[in-house]
Design an enzyme around this catalytic site. Structure first.
Site, PDB file in Angstrom:
ATOM      1  N   CYS A   1       0.818  -1.215   0.000  1.00  9.94           N
ATOM      2  CA  CYS A   1       0.000   0.000   0.000  1.00  9.94           C
ATOM      3  C   CYS A   1       0.850   1.263   0.000  1.00  9.94           C
ATOM      4  O   CYS A   1       0.374   2.340  -0.361  1.00  9.94           O
ATOM      5  CB  CYS A   1      -0.936   0.004   1.206  1.00  9.94           C
ATOM      6  SG  CYS A   1      -2.019  -1.430   1.258  1.00  9.94           S
TER       7      CYS A   1
ATOM      8  N   HIS B   1      -3.328   7.170   2.442  1.00 10.50           N
ATOM      9  CA  HIS B   1      -3.718   5.872   1.898  1.00 10.50           C
ATOM     10  C   HIS B   1      -5.151   5.586   2.332  1.00 10.50           C
ATOM     11  O   HIS B   1      -5.503   5.742   3.500  1.00 10.50           O
ATOM     12  CB  HIS B   1      -2.760   4.806   2.426  1.00 10.50           C
ATOM     13  CG  HIS B   1      -3.220   3.406   2.160  1.00 10.50           C
ATOM     14  ND1 HIS B   1      -3.713   3.003   0.939  1.00 10.50           N
ATOM     15  CD2 HIS B   1      -3.279   2.317   2.965  1.00 10.50           C
ATOM     16  CE1 HIS B   1      -4.041   1.734   1.002  1.00 10.50           C
ATOM     17  NE2 HIS B   1      -3.799   1.286   2.223  1.00 10.50           N
TER      18      HIS B   1
ATOM     19  N   ASN C   1     -10.258  -0.118  -0.516  1.00  6.05           N
ATOM     20  CA  ASN C   1      -8.810   0.030  -0.333  1.00  6.05           C
ATOM     21  C   ASN C   1      -8.124  -0.632  -1.524  1.00  6.05           C
ATOM     22  O   ASN C   1      -8.147  -1.850  -1.657  1.00  6.05           O
ATOM     23  CB  ASN C   1      -8.424  -0.631   0.992  1.00  6.05           C
ATOM     24  CG  ASN C   1      -6.922  -0.648   1.245  1.00  6.05           C
ATOM     25  OD1 ASN C   1      -6.126  -0.484   0.325  1.00  6.05           O
ATOM     26  ND2 ASN C   1      -6.539  -0.857   2.496  1.00  6.05           N
TER      27      ASN C   1
HETATM   28  N1  COA Z   1     -18.550  -8.410   9.828  1.00  3.98           N
HETATM   29  C1  COA Z   1     -19.231  -8.434  10.990  1.00  3.98           C
HETATM   30  N2  COA Z   1     -18.632  -8.656  12.176  1.00  3.98           N
HETATM   31  C2  COA Z   1     -17.304  -8.891  12.167  1.00  3.98           C
HETATM   32  C3  COA Z   1     -16.560  -8.898  10.980  1.00  3.98           C
HETATM   33  C4  COA Z   1     -17.229  -8.652   9.769  1.00  3.98           C
HETATM   34  N3  COA Z   1     -16.599  -8.613   8.581  1.00  3.98           N
HETATM   35  N4  COA Z   1     -15.263  -9.137  11.286  1.00  3.98           N
HETATM   36  C5  COA Z   1     -15.210  -9.278  12.619  1.00  3.98           C
HETATM   37  N5  COA Z   1     -16.426  -9.124  13.146  1.00  3.98           N
HETATM   38  C6  COA Z   1     -16.839  -9.188  14.562  1.00  3.98           C
HETATM   39  C7  COA Z   1     -16.017 -10.160  15.349  1.00  3.98           C
HETATM   40  O1  COA Z   1     -16.592 -11.444  15.321  1.00  3.98           O
HETATM   41  C8  COA Z   1     -16.085  -9.561  16.733  1.00  3.98           C
HETATM   42  O2  COA Z   1     -17.315  -9.862  17.319  1.00  3.98           O
HETATM   43  P1  COA Z   1     -17.446 -10.082  18.918  1.00  3.98           P
HETATM   44  O3  COA Z   1     -17.090  -8.772  19.547  1.00  3.98           O
HETATM   45  O4  COA Z   1     -18.870 -10.442  19.089  1.00  3.98           O
HETATM   46  O5  COA Z   1     -16.480 -11.172  19.248  1.00  3.98           O
HETATM   47  C9  COA Z   1     -16.063  -8.055  16.457  1.00  3.98           C
HETATM   48  O6  COA Z   1     -16.553  -7.894  15.114  1.00  3.98           O
HETATM   49  C10 COA Z   1     -14.701  -7.431  16.569  1.00  3.98           C
HETATM   50  O7  COA Z   1     -13.781  -8.237  15.831  1.00  3.98           O
HETATM   51  P2  COA Z   1     -12.344  -7.723  15.463  1.00  3.98           P
HETATM   52  O8  COA Z   1     -11.644  -8.748  14.629  1.00  3.98           O
HETATM   53  O9  COA Z   1     -11.655  -7.249  16.717  1.00  3.98           O
HETATM   54  O10 COA Z   1     -12.721  -6.525  14.517  1.00  3.98           O
HETATM   55  P3  COA Z   1     -12.203  -5.032  14.534  1.00  3.98           P
HETATM   56  O11 COA Z   1     -13.001  -4.198  15.427  1.00  3.98           O
HETATM   57  O12 COA Z   1     -10.709  -5.005  14.690  1.00  3.98           O
HETATM   58  O13 COA Z   1     -12.572  -4.596  13.061  1.00  3.98           O
HETATM   59  C11 COA Z   1     -11.452  -4.319  10.970  1.00  3.98           C
HETATM   60  C12 COA Z   1     -12.024  -5.302  11.960  1.00  3.98           C
HETATM   61  C13 COA Z   1     -10.787  -5.113   9.850  1.00  3.98           C
HETATM   62  C14 COA Z   1     -12.561  -3.437  10.415  1.00  3.98           C
HETATM   63  C15 COA Z   1     -10.415  -3.421  11.709  1.00  3.98           C
HETATM   64  O14 COA Z   1      -9.510  -4.194  12.417  1.00  3.98           O
HETATM   65  C16 COA Z   1      -9.696  -2.528  10.794  1.00  3.98           C
HETATM   66  O15 COA Z   1     -10.254  -1.635  10.236  1.00  3.98           O
HETATM   67  N6  COA Z   1      -8.349  -2.721  10.673  1.00  3.98           N
HETATM   68  C17 COA Z   1      -7.525  -1.979   9.802  1.00  3.98           C
HETATM   69  C18 COA Z   1      -7.644  -2.609   8.510  1.00  3.98           C
HETATM   70  C19 COA Z   1      -7.090  -1.780   7.418  1.00  3.98           C
HETATM   71  O16 COA Z   1      -7.553  -0.726   7.135  1.00  3.98           O
HETATM   72  N7  COA Z   1      -6.071  -2.309   6.801  1.00  3.98           N
HETATM   73  C20 COA Z   1      -5.498  -1.750   5.663  1.00  3.98           C
HETATM   74  C21 COA Z   1      -4.134  -1.320   5.984  1.00  3.98           C
HETATM   75  S1  COA Z   1      -3.230  -1.280   4.501  1.00  3.98           S
END
Ligand code: COA
Length: 335
Positions: free
Chosen positions: A124, A260, A291
């Protein structure tokens, strides 16, 4: 010791961005189309990422096709003929051939005359690496006009059933022409990497594992989302401020912030950490484009130019970050 000395090389006084172009795949994919496979909802995706729709490339929208389209627009905007381009840098992680690089083929299709042409793999962060390199090439005298292309067809390496990535990544291409100028149009690049976090965003398996597997599957992108979120939201704001400092400007001088397009919440957290004034216009292309990794910064800047949010002569802070963990930032004058 030899008494002979070599001739040094010197280039233009400064480098600048002369033009910008973009290619967005035709097919718009709303969240509704993806949610069943990942047990998610439109509301959850919008709330966690800010993404409403993204673009997925069709069979004809190859890495090369999208790159050539974006590059042609950038050349036309710059008023430069392909024959004047003596450098082509392509940032991508989704050109599906290990070798050769895609850059020479793109340069050939554009009609460039034997330019230096190579790919860079900085995920990225790749486009901002390319702009940093191109500016150094123009100032160092190793090229006059360099096309920098960020392009991805991430859907080729996307696991549609992976809850952490399936709704985030998408396809597209953006390009700029970097060339000579009397005054600085590209500030000093601030770049680096944190290899201790090498596995935060990665391909699921390397090719040898795939080839020796009894039931080979296509490797896909995988990400430790929460860890990436924390790193990007906090560490990258410091990098952005350093790029401003190195360019000799402050947040009050800035017109546009073009990070980004990883995730709207990361963009907002960075803007808050950097204490950007309300007058700074912020790129929010991720909402409709997803993204697109190496393509995201030029696509986002292109949209701002098209919609009048970035005007010629404006100062824009570009910052890109991702797998590696690699990052790069620079202030540019909008073409
Ligand atoms: N849809 C619905 N629920 C989801 C899910 C999805 N796609 N993915 C995870 N969950 C749920 C999990 O089961 C968990 O539920 P619980 O609280 O009941 O156990 C909850 O959401 C939190 O899970 P988690 O894995 O901790 O998610 P998060 O809050 O970290 O969100 C992202 C996930 C990917 C949105 C977040 O981590 C993020 O934005 N990260 C950065 C990613 C990014 O931009 N990367 C690019 C960099 S180049």
């Amino acid at each position: 010791m030899s008494a002979r000395t070599l001739a040094g090389s010197t280039g233009a006084a400064q480098a600048t961005v002369l033009g910008i172009g973009a290619y967005r795949p035709a097919r718009v994919v709303p969240n509704a189309e993806l949610v069943d496979a990942i047990d998610s909802s439109d509301e959850w995706i919008q709330q966690r990422s800010g993404i409403r729709t993204r673009r997925f490339a069709g069979p004809e929208e190859s890495v090369q096709m999208m790159s050539v389209a974006a590059a042609r627009e950038a050349l036309a905007h710059a008023g430069i003929d392909a024959g004047q381009v003596d450098g082509v840098i392509v940032a991508t992680v989704s050109h599906m051939m290990q070798t050769p690089a895609i850059a020479p083929a793109i340069a050939h299709e554009l009609g460039c005359d034997q330019p230096v042409a190579f790919d860079i793999s900085a995920a990225c962060a790749g486009f901002c690496h390319g702009v940093g390199l191109a500016a150094d090439m123009v100032r160092g005298g190793s090229a006059h006009h360099v096309l920098v292309i960020g392009v991805e067809r991430l859907t080729d390496i996307l696991d549609r059933s992976d809850r952490g990535t399936a709704f985030i990544f998408a396809d597209g291409a953006g390009a700029v022409v970097v060339g000579p100028s009397d005054t600085p149009g590209i500030g000093p690049v601030v770049w680096g990497s944190d290899g201790e976090q090498f596995d935060y965003i990665r391909q699921t398996q390397d090719w040898r594992d795939v080839m020796t597997s009894d039931s080979p599957t296509m490797p896909a992108l995988t990400m430790q989302g929460a860890a990436v979120f924390r790193w990007a939201s906090f560490a990258m704001a410091k990098v952005g401020l350093e790029a401003l400092d190195r360019a000799g400007v402050t947040v009050d001088d800035l017109d546009c912030f073009v990070p980004h397009q990883a995730n709207m919440r990361i963009t907002d957290a960075m803007a808050r950490s950097m204490k950007l004034p309300a007058s700074v216009r912020i790129a929010r292309d991720v909402a409709d484009q997803g993204n697109t990794s190496a393509a995201s910064v030029p696509l986002a800047l292109h949209r701002m130019v098209q919609e009048g949010d970035a005007r010629s002569g404006d100062l824009a802070l570009l910052i890109a970050f991702g797998a590696g963990l690699a990052y790069a930032a620079q202030v540019v004058v909008v073409p």
